[in-house]
Scaffold this active site. Structure first.
Site, mmCIF file in Angstrom:
data_model
loop_
_atom_site.group_PDB
_atom_site.id
_atom_site.type_symbol
_atom_site.label_atom_id
_atom_site.label_comp_id
_atom_site.label_asym_id
_atom_site.label_seq_id
_atom_site.Cartn_x
_atom_site.Cartn_y
_atom_site.Cartn_z
ATOM 1 N N HIS A 61 -12.774 0.880 -7.918
ATOM 2 C CA HIS A 61 -13.998 1.128 -8.686
ATOM 3 C C HIS A 61 -14.349 -0.050 -9.582
ATOM 4 C CE1 HIS A 61 -14.376 5.762 -8.194
ATOM 5 N NE2 HIS A 61 -13.973 5.176 -7.100
ATOM 6 N N GLY A 67 -17.816 -6.605 -9.669
ATOM 7 C CA GLY A 67 -16.687 -7.523 -9.559
ATOM 8 C C GLY A 67 -15.413 -7.066 -10.251
ATOM 9 N N SER A 71 -13.880 -4.343 -16.128
ATOM 10 C CA SER A 71 -14.938 -3.629 -16.860
ATOM 11 C C SER A 71 -14.678 -2.121 -16.837
ATOM 12 C CB SER A 71 -16.311 -3.942 -16.268
ATOM 13 O OG SER A 71 -16.308 -3.738 -14.870
ATOM 14 N N THR A 190 -4.402 7.626 1.957
ATOM 15 C CA THR A 190 -3.066 8.047 2.383
ATOM 16 C C THR A 190 -2.211 8.450 1.177
ATOM 17 O OG1 THR A 190 -1.043 7.349 3.527
ATOM 18 C CG2 THR A 190 -2.209 5.653 2.354
ATOM 19 N N ASP A 242 -3.731 13.176 1.610
ATOM 20 C CA ASP A 242 -2.945 13.151 2.848
ATOM 21 C C ASP A 242 -1.948 14.297 2.754
ATOM 22 O OD1 ASP A 242 -0.942 12.804 4.726
ATOM 23 O OD2 ASP A 242 -0.605 10.680 4.297
ATOM 24 N N THR A 245 2.030 13.404 4.182
ATOM 25 C CA THR A 245 2.913 12.527 3.392
ATOM 26 C C THR A 245 2.134 12.019 2.173
ATOM 27 O OG1 THR A 245 2.249 10.645 4.782
ATOM 28 C CG2 THR A 245 4.313 11.728 5.371
ATOM 29 N N ASP A 250 1.209 5.109 4.177
ATOM 30 C CA ASP A 250 1.495 4.948 5.610
ATOM 31 C C ASP A 250 0.195 5.173 6.382
ATOM 32 O OD1 ASP A 250 1.058 7.664 5.379
ATOM 33 O OD2 ASP A 250 3.142 8.238 5.694
#
Ligand code: HEM
Ligand SMILES: *[C@@H]1O[C@H](CO)[C@@H](O)[C@H](O)[C@H]1NC(C)=O
Ligand SMILES: *[C@@H]1O[C@H](CO)[C@@H](O)[C@H](O)[C@H]1NC(C)=O
Ligand SMILES: *[C@@H]1O[C@H](CO)[C@@H](O)[C@H](O)[C@H]1NC(C)=O
Ligand SMILES: *[C@@H]1O[C@H](CO)[C@@H](O)[C@H](O)[C@H]1NC(C)=O
Ligand SMILES: *[C@@H]1O[C@H](CO)[C@@H](O)[C@H](O)[C@H]1NC(C)=O
Ligand SMILES: *[C@@H]1O[C@H](CO)[C@@H](O)[C@H](O)[C@H]1NC(C)=O
Length: 326
Positions: A61, A67, A71, A190, A242, A245, A250
């Protein structure tokens, strides 16, 4: 003939995104940097296992909103509503902010006033991704901390689960990322979790005839309905991104998508869309391919829109500009 070429060279250097960034930027000024970050990160992750996901999302984010300039770490005050408090309700993890404070405190003792918060965020993210099983990739250093943080810059720069794949592709393309890089980066799902409101439509209000998305694996949908039964009253309810796991970096996220175990509508859409499905299938079957492309995409994300030299400062505290802005 030589003159215009030389002229062009001079012009292009200051605008190059990773201008002054290097691997050994702090070698002389803060030689223990790597160890100090690694130790703080390890301690924090062991006591709070949700830190890795929290910081990875916060870093993403930070970078995509004007950039990688820290911030996102700025706190709002009465003069300024900062990025992290955008209405979008980013629900960024408190552990991520806490970790940055810890690392910054340790670094200020060892080498005061030297290391930027943007560099800390970039390198701590890499260390945590590696620590939870993900690949190691290089992080160039020398970012300056940004001088602006505005909540209104968030909407339109952060993808939402309600967006179509075409809209998500467009958003990443506008920042110079390919479809392949977008899918690789989104493999970040993940690890970590999502609050019920981010996927409640898929389980409770799919469409006028069906409450639940029929493409979601039915036992998974049932379990999510139980988890989220109270979500309108208790908005802290959440589910792992996920389910197989949840704490390990992964390629299981991609395997899940193939089986209807994707959590967000945008996750599931990746395995449906003709441009992204082949990439999901590749990463699901070959973790090495995912790790290699994720590493490259993270290196690219990590230098996206960085500020150097006079475009920024080295903050004394990561949550505030050095000069109070009114
Ligand atoms: C494809 C577009 C994407 C969408 C629509 C999306 C959306 C979301 C949403 C809604 C959440 C749950 C937030 C919450 O309820 O607290 C989330 C979590 C997360 N996202 Fe994404 N995301 C996208 C891409 C990415 C990318 C590119 C990264 C990293 C490079 C990323 C990293 C994460 C992580 C690590 C979490 C878990 C956060 C935690 O556990 O604290 N996401 N994402
Ligand atoms: C960064 O690069 C520019 C031009 O390449 C140079 O003038 C400046 O001194 C450099 N700054 C640092 C901090 O290395
Ligand atoms: C200096 O930087 C290089 C990377 O360019 C690194 O391999 C080396 O270990 C660093 N030395 C110290 C003392 O940090
Ligand atoms: C954000 O959260 C606050 C308090 O939790 C709530 O009042 C507000 O409606 C939420 N805004 C959005 C856009 O979800
Ligand atoms: C709801 O979704 C199902 C499955 O995708 C579809 O067959 C049905 O036509 C949809 N209903 C409406 C009203 O869109
Ligand atoms: C839902 O909320 C009610 C009242 O707030 C509470 O008694 C109940 O235990 C909650 N159920 C779940 C599954 O969290
Ligand atoms: C998996 O991907 C890697 C990296 O692209 C490649 O070298 C390797 O041959 C692939 N393995 C298989 C079984 O396709």
């Amino acid at each position: 003939m030589a003159f215009p070429l030389l002229f062009l060279l001079f012009l292009s250097i200051p605008f190059s995104q990773s201008a002054n960034l290097s691997l050994d930027y702090y070698n002389k000024t803060c030689p223990d940097l790597d160890r100090i970050i690694r130790e703080a990160v390890t301690t924090k992750q062991i006591s709070n296992p949700t830190t890795a996901a929290g910081i990875l999302r916060a870093f993403f984010h930070d970078c995509v909103v004007d950039g990688c300039d820290a911030s996102v770490l700025i706190s709002s005050n009465s003069f300024n509503k900062a990025e992290r408090d955008a209405d979008l309700n980013l629900s960024l993890s408190g552990d991520a902010f806490d970790l940055i404070v810890r690392v910054k405190t340790a670094l200020e003792l060892a080498c005061p006033g030297i290391v930027s918060c943007a560099d800390i965020l970039a390198q701590a993210t890499r260390d945590l991704v590696t620590m939870v099983g993900g690949p190691y990739y290089k992080v160039l250093l020398g970012r300056k901390d940004g001088l602006e943080s505005k909540a209104e810059r968030v909407e339109g720069n952060i993808p939402r689960p309600t967006m179509s794949i075409n809209q998500i592709i467009k958003m990443f393309m506008s920042k110079g990322f390919t479809v392949q890089e977008m899918v690789a980066l989104t493999g970040s799902h993940t690890i970590g979790f999502s609050h019920c409101k981010e996927f409640s439509d898929r389980i409770f209000h799919y469409n006028e005839t069906l409450p639940t998305d029929p493409e979601m694996y039915s036992k998974f949908a049932e379990a999510l309905k139980k988890t989220c039964a109270n979500y309108t009253k208790d908005n802290s309810m959440s589910a792992f991104n996920d389910v197989m796991t949840p704490g390990k970096f992964d390629n299981m996220y991609f395997q899940n998508l193939q089986r209807g175990l994707g959590l967000l509508a945008s996750d599931h859409a990746l395995v449906k869309h003709r441009k992204t499905k082949p990439i999901v299938d590749l990463y699901a079957s070959n973790q090495t391919a995912f790790f290699e492309e994720f590493s490259q995409a993270m290196e690219k994300l990590s230098v996206y829109g960085v500020k150097t030299d006079l475009e920024g400062e080295v903050r004394r505290k990561c949550d505030a500009f050095n000069t109070l802005k009114t």
